[in-house]
Design an enzyme around this catalytic site. Structure first.
Site, PDB file in Angstrom:
ATOM      1  N   ASP A  47      95.614   0.686 108.171  1.00 37.03           N
ATOM      2  CA  ASP A  47      95.590   0.108 106.828  1.00 37.03           C
ATOM      3  C   ASP A  47      96.783   0.602 106.022  1.00 37.03           C
ATOM      4  OD1 ASP A  47      93.262  -0.944 107.619  1.00 37.03           O
ATOM      5  OD2 ASP A  47      91.970   0.184 106.249  1.00 37.03           O
ATOM      6  N   LYS A  76      86.133   7.270  96.284  1.00 37.71           N
ATOM      7  CA  LYS A  76      86.317   5.827  96.476  1.00 37.71           C
ATOM      8  C   LYS A  76      85.476   5.427  97.693  1.00 37.71           C
ATOM      9  CE  LYS A  76      89.854   2.277  96.477  1.00 37.71           C
ATOM     10  NZ  LYS A  76      89.449   1.497  97.639  1.00 37.71           N
TER      11      LYS A  76
HETATM   12  S1  IVH Z   1      86.182   1.179  89.725  1.00 39.58           S
HETATM   13  C1  IVH Z   1      88.407  -2.109  87.306  1.00 39.58           C
HETATM   14  N1  IVH Z   1      85.260   3.187  91.140  1.00 39.58           N
HETATM   15  O1  IVH Z   1      87.567   0.043  95.150  1.00 39.58           O
HETATM   16  C2  IVH Z   1      88.085  -1.060  88.268  1.00 39.58           C
HETATM   17  N2  IVH Z   1      85.965   1.224  92.291  1.00 39.58           N
HETATM   18  O2  IVH Z   1      90.374  -1.524  94.706  1.00 39.58           O
HETATM   19  C3  IVH Z   1      86.773  -1.233  88.922  1.00 39.58           C
HETATM   20  N3  IVH Z   1      85.641   1.335  94.731  1.00 39.58           N
HETATM   21  O3  IVH Z   1      86.866  -3.250  94.238  1.00 39.58           O
HETATM   22  C4  IVH Z   1      86.562  -0.447  90.127  1.00 39.58           C
HETATM   23  N4  IVH Z   1      84.762   3.357  94.780  1.00 39.58           N
HETATM   24  O4  IVH Z   1      85.037  -1.972  95.438  1.00 39.58           O
HETATM   25  C5  IVH Z   1      85.770   1.935  91.169  1.00 39.58           C
HETATM   26  N5  IVH Z   1      84.373   5.028  92.273  1.00 39.58           N
HETATM   27  C6  IVH Z   1      84.872   3.791  92.290  1.00 39.58           C
HETATM   28  C7  IVH Z   1      85.041   3.077  93.493  1.00 39.58           C
HETATM   29  C8  IVH Z   1      85.604   1.792  93.454  1.00 39.58           C
HETATM   30  C9  IVH Z   1      85.118   2.309  95.502  1.00 39.58           C
HETATM   31  C10 IVH Z   1      86.165   0.060  95.237  1.00 39.58           C
HETATM   32  C11 IVH Z   1      85.691  -1.163  94.501  1.00 39.58           C
HETATM   33  C12 IVH Z   1      86.935  -1.873  94.029  1.00 39.58           C
HETATM   34  C13 IVH Z   1      88.002  -1.243  94.854  1.00 39.58           C
HETATM   35  C14 IVH Z   1      89.257  -1.160  94.036  1.00 39.58           C
END
Ligand code: IVH
Length: 665
Positions: free
Chosen positions: A33, A114
């Site tokens: 990736d 994440k």
């Molecule tokens: S916040 C506007 N917090 O990562 C921001 N995202 O590329 C909203 N993700 O589509 C996302 N862990 O599916 C946020 N602690 C976390 C996260 C998270 C995983 C994923 C999510 C998002 C992608 C962002």
């Protein structure tokens, strides 16, 4: 004249398109990736600097899109954007500088893990879960509410008095390692191909048509982002702590950081500790805590300015390719496996890695003795991602895909459009025979749980079983003399073999191991055709008329019954009394006799499965796609515009739930 930059842009588009094809179509990515992101970033940067090279079909123009037209689409109230990615400390510090320029110095960050799964948006209205929607194209996504309702950690009704009546909360649906391993153990027992990684399995599960199947998947959900008016606090962190009190599953790991040094410490700490977590994460998310400040910082077209993600590097090690072996599975598919000089990777010692198929071997240009790079990206079996060609020995031999089966010597075949090679010798190639019998006895098929893979191996080696029908001829006096067999175990074996005669038809059909006929397809075929005799006589056309049965499955079924050996085995199984007819469900009425009905959208009185059952119990046929043969479209709330348009075009009457209830009284 075409300049160097233009040349590179064209080249990058071509390379990225190839990798997209490998990833999304062939399911066998050739690069990590990280390397993919690097190529994409280079392309985006070059296109930005040279706007004259804009091309609407450049792979950089693709927005992630998981829309599936089988589901209704729902527009997101607030777009679901993604996060900008960073890969090193410098990029994290650049982010901090940008934020500080606009926000001054008096603010906090929240660092979160994440989660590596599928993002989901949950809308609560009057404190009840109203919709669960996937990200889709960011503007609208699939309504997967029925499926999400099966996830036990997601509250359906909120009883807290201090939570807003209406709000949206977003998070990630994922499968923990333990659940994923259990799923694959069951797949292995059933001789089915293993799931590649928890992330794809989680998002695939959300898109299943049958929520009863979704309910069996070990899905879980962490929530990390709450949106709406009248939230309790200006602090993102505090709001999530409140949401925890309302009943949501909120992660424990997030931490407040007062400056970017603390952020970097959090990142470094989790880069080391992440392998100890019971689920996959692929990075850290850094967010400005204050909602007011978030609002001031705002968004770019694609992502928030108040948050960023840091992506961990996938661990990659170099080792030597010592040899390549070829394994034959139950279906005859031949899988090449790299035997490696043992090497430590992400906490375990790796000796073998998957090479997937002949195309991958060729594209890696593998030679024996090569120094190869290995990665483990959520997959259970590590994969070879690259070769160090500069280190290649003189006269090294190219790895050549075998032409004959390593087990029985039959000449391998490769069907057009498929990546795998197969051994065609179904009836007498040992691993195929043993694999077929093991599949037949597995839990989801005949559930003969007193037999396992080892006993099957033993019975096969002793010459007592050569096919599934032989199981029913086994006698105590043949088993007792064998190694580790006592009277009690022999009794158990014979009883559970005999008990399996009561296993319902759809499971027997699954147990036969017809290629592409998995548990769900078997159920579908059994319900539509009702007996093995009508299945045996069904033409390709009759088969493809059945819901969800395509050409590939239909051809495989017809081919299976063309074999005299298969027919002979089924005849013997019939004689010993296995179930080869569907046991009819209790019928309520014949009011829908002869009618094909498709139900779509949210219904008040029935879940997706219930409505199918009610249609069938009243003599009708519940179908899942519209065709000219459909008699009615039962339209629920929020039905997708595509379905409505198609029904109108075909002149299919559209009825409401109320009208449907009247029809069946
Ligand atoms: S916040 C506007 N917090 O990562 C921001 N995202 O590329 C909203 N993700 O589509 C996302 N862990 O599916 C946020 N602690 C976390 C996260 C998270 C995983 C994923 C999510 C998002 C992608 C962002």
């Amino acid at each position: 004249m075409i300049n160097d930059k233009e040349k590179r842009v064209i080249e990058l588009r071509k390379i990225i398109n190839e990798h997209n094809h490998r990833y999304y179509v062939l399911s066998s990515p050739a690069i990590s990736d990280y390397d993919y992101d690097m190529l994409m970033n280079e392309l985006i940067e070059l296109e930005k600097q040279n706007p004259e090279l804009y091309d609407e079909n450049s792979p950089s123009q693709r927005v992630g899109n998981d829309i599936n037209l089988e589901f209704n689409q729902i527009e997101h109230k607030y777009p679901m954007l993604s996060l900008g990615n960073t890969y090193n400390e410098g990029e994290i510090r650049d982010f901090d500088t940008r934020v500080r320029k606009l926000a001054g110095n008096n603010f906090k960050y929240i660092c979160e893990l994440k989660y590596d799964g599928a993002s989901i948006s949950l809308t609560y209205e009057n404190k009840k879960l109203k919709y669960a929607v996937t990200r889709g194209d960011g503007t609208k996504g699939d309504d997967v509410t029925q499926n999400v309702k099966t996830i036990r950690s997601i509250p359906l009704d909120l009883s807290a008095t201090d939570c807003p009546n209406n709000f949206e909360i977003r998070g990630e649906i994922f499968i923990p390692h333990a659940g994923f391993e259990q799923m694959n153990k069951e797949r292995e027992e059933a001789g089915e191909p293993l799931y590649a990684n928890p992330r794809n399995t989680a998002s695939g599960s959300l898109k299943l048509q049958n929520s009863a199947v979704v309910a069996t998947r070990p899905l879980d959900c962490y929530l990390y982002y709450i949106l709406g008016e009248g939230l309790p606090s200006d602090s993102h962190y505090e709001n999530l702590q409140e949401a925890k009190k309302w009943g949501f599953k909120i992660p424990e790991e997030p931490q407040c950081c007062n400056n970017i040094d603390e952020v970097w410490n959090f990142i470094s700490e989790w880069d080391n500790k992440r392998h100890e977590l019971p689920f996959d994460i692929d990075g850290i998310v850094i967010k400005v805590d204050s909602l007011n400040l978030q609002h001031e910082l705002g968004f770019t077209a694609k992502s928030p300015r108040w948050a960023i993600s840091y992506k961990f590097k996938t661990e990659r090690v170099a080792t030597i390719l010592e040899s390549v072996s070829f394994q034959v599975g139950r279906t005859g598919a031949v899988t090449p496996v790299a035997n490696l000089k043992p090497v430590k990777l992400a906490g375990t010692t790796v000796k073998r890695a998957s090479l997937h198929n002949a195309d991958i071997i060729a594209s890696l240009d593998l030679h024996l003795g090569d120094t190869v790079f290995i990665e483990k990206g959520g997959e259970i079996i590590p994969k070879v991602v690259a070769v160090d060609k500069d280190n290649r020995l003189n006269n090294a031999h190219t790895v050549i895909f075998i032409e004959q089966c390593p087990e029985c010597g039959a000449k391998l075949v490769k069907n057009e459009g498929e990546a795998a090679h197969y051994c065609p010798n179904e009836q007498s190639c040992a691993p195929q025979i043993k694999g077929k019998i093991t599949h037949f006895i597995s839990r989801k098929a005949m559930n003969i749980d007193s037999l396992g893979e080892e006993t099957i191996e033993l019975l096969y080696n002793e010459g007592l079983i050569k096919n599934i029908a032989d199981l029913y001829d086994l006698k105590a006096e043949q088993l007792l003399p064998l190694d580790r067999m006592a009277e009690k175990s022999v009794n158990n074996i014979l009883t559970s073999i005999s008990d399996s005669k009561n296993i319902p038809f759809e499971k027997v059909l699954f147990g036969l191991g017809i290629r592409y006929v998995g548990a769900t397809v078997a159920k579908n075929l059994a319900r539509s055709l009702k007996s093995i005799d009508s299945l045996m006589n069904a033409s390709i056309e009759e088969l493809t008329n059945i819901d969800d049965i395509g050409d590939r499955i239909a051809q495989s079924v017809v081919q299976f019954f063309e074999s005299e050996k298969n027919i002979a085995i089924i005849k013997r199984l019939k004689e010993v009394g296995l179930q080869f007819e569907l046991q009819e469900q209790e019928k309520h009425s014949n009011k829908l006799e002869g009618l094909s009905i498709i139900a779509s959208g949210k219904l008040t009185n029935f879940s997706r499965d219930e409505i199918k059952m009610v249609i069938e119990m009243n003599g009708g046929k519940a179908v899942s796609s519209i065709s000219a043969k459909t008699n009615f479209l039962l339209a629920g709330e929020n039905i997708g515009p595509n379905k409505l348009a198609k029904a109108e075009k075909l002149g299919i009457p559209i009825i409401s739930e109320e009208e449907f209830l009247k029809m069946i009284n």
